[in-house]
Every structure is written in structure tokens, then in C-alpha cells.
Design a protein around this motif. Structure first.
Motif, short mmCIF file in Angstrom:
data_model
loop_
_atom_site.label_atom_id
_atom_site.label_comp_id
_atom_site.label_asym_id
_atom_site.label_seq_id
_atom_site.Cartn_x
_atom_site.Cartn_y
_atom_site.Cartn_z
N LYS A 133 -35.63 -6.94 -4.53
CA LYS A 133 -34.91 -7.23 -5.91
C LYS A 133 -34.21 -5.86 -6.43
N GLU A 134 -35.06 -4.77 -6.31
CA GLU A 134 -34.54 -3.52 -6.67
C GLU A 134 -33.39 -2.89 -5.93
N ARG A 135 -33.43 -3.38 -4.66
CA ARG A 135 -32.31 -2.86 -3.67
C ARG A 135 -31.28 -3.91 -4.10
N LEU A 136 -31.39 -5.01 -4.46
CA LEU A 136 -30.18 -5.81 -4.51
C LEU A 136 -29.37 -5.37 -5.83
N VAL A 137 -30.09 -5.10 -6.95
CA VAL A 137 -29.60 -4.50 -8.05
C VAL A 137 -28.91 -3.04 -7.73
#
Length: 145
Positions: A133-137
Motif C-alpha cells: 500500500k505504501e509503495r503504491l501511494v
């Protein structure tokens, strides 16, 4: 020199020429190798045949001034050919993921299945160490700027 000596000499010369010619003889079964290799079209066809084409493939090209008209004609032709099941097994007129977006995940999985093991391991490490999730953001923010 006698007449017989001249005949033997001519025969030896003819035999030497035949042997020399035979060593230079090539039998080409690939039609593309008979075309000029410096033409971009020939190089593109060679690449396509090397990586994609099968022996039973037929490629049709439509040309026109208006891209929308040509695209509609290609779609119409594809639909007509698909109905002719006695003539064709499969028709592809645009990239499969454009016609069937639901197959995108399957194609991505197949690509990773056939990828180099080191690349798959590297992807696994990157996703393991960085929550998805952090990577996608982060990627979305980078793409937005």
C-alpha cells in the motif's frame, strides 16, 4: 599439345568450375532471406517471424487516411472472420488486453511465470520489504508529479 590433351584439360577445367560452383551453392527455404536485409520492412518482418509468427498465421494490413475509419474496418473484418469458423481458428485485431481487459492479470502472471528467476526474486524482495500500500501511494505521487 595433342587433341586428347586439350580435351582432358577442358574437362578438368569444367570439373573444377563445377566443384567451385557447388561449394558456393545455397538452398534458401526462407523467403525473407532473399529480400534486401537493409530495408526496415524486411527487418521488421524477420523480427516478427522470429518472435511471433507461426506457420499458419496470416497478417492482414488495412491502410487509410482516417484512423477511426480504418479501426472500425479492422474491427468489422475481425468480427466477420471470427464468424467464419470453417476458415479461421483465431482472430486478433488489437492487443488482447485491450479487447479483453479481464485477461490483463492473467497475462501479467504468465509474463512473471516466464521471467528470469532472479527478476522474480528481486520483485519478491522489493514487495516484501516495502508494504504494498505504501509503495503504491509512493508510485502514484511520483506519477502525479
Amino acid at each position: 599439345m595433342t587433341r586428347r590433351g586439350k580435351g582432358v584439360g577442358i574437362l578438368a577445367l569444367a570439373l573444377a568450375l563445377v566443384v567451385f560452383g557447388w561449394t558456393r551453392l545455397r538452398f534458401e527455404t526462407d523467403v525473407l532471406s532473399l529480400l534486401p536485409p537493409d530495408l526496415p520492412t524486411v527487418r521488421a518482418l524477420e523480427r516478427h517471424q522470429q518472435h511471433f509468427a507461426g506457420t499458419h498465421d496470416l497478417i492482414l494490413t488495412l491502410r487509410g487516411e482516417d484512423s477511426d475509419v480504418v479501426s472500425a474496418a479492422a474491427q468489422s473484418l475481425a468480427e466477420t472472420l471470427r464468424r467464419a469458423t470453417n476458415l479461421v481458428r483465431r482472430v486478433v485485431w488489437i492487443a488482447p488486453w485491450e479487447e479483453r481487459p479481464d485477461l490483463t492479470s492473467e497475462m501479467a502472471a504468465a509474463a512473471w511465470l516466464n521471467a528470469e528467476p532472479a527478476a522474480v526474486e528481486d520483485l519478491g524482495r522489493r514487495l516484501e520489504n516495502d508494504p504494498l500500500k505504501e509503495r503504491l501511494v509512493e508510485v502514484r505521487q511520483r506519477l502525479a508529479t
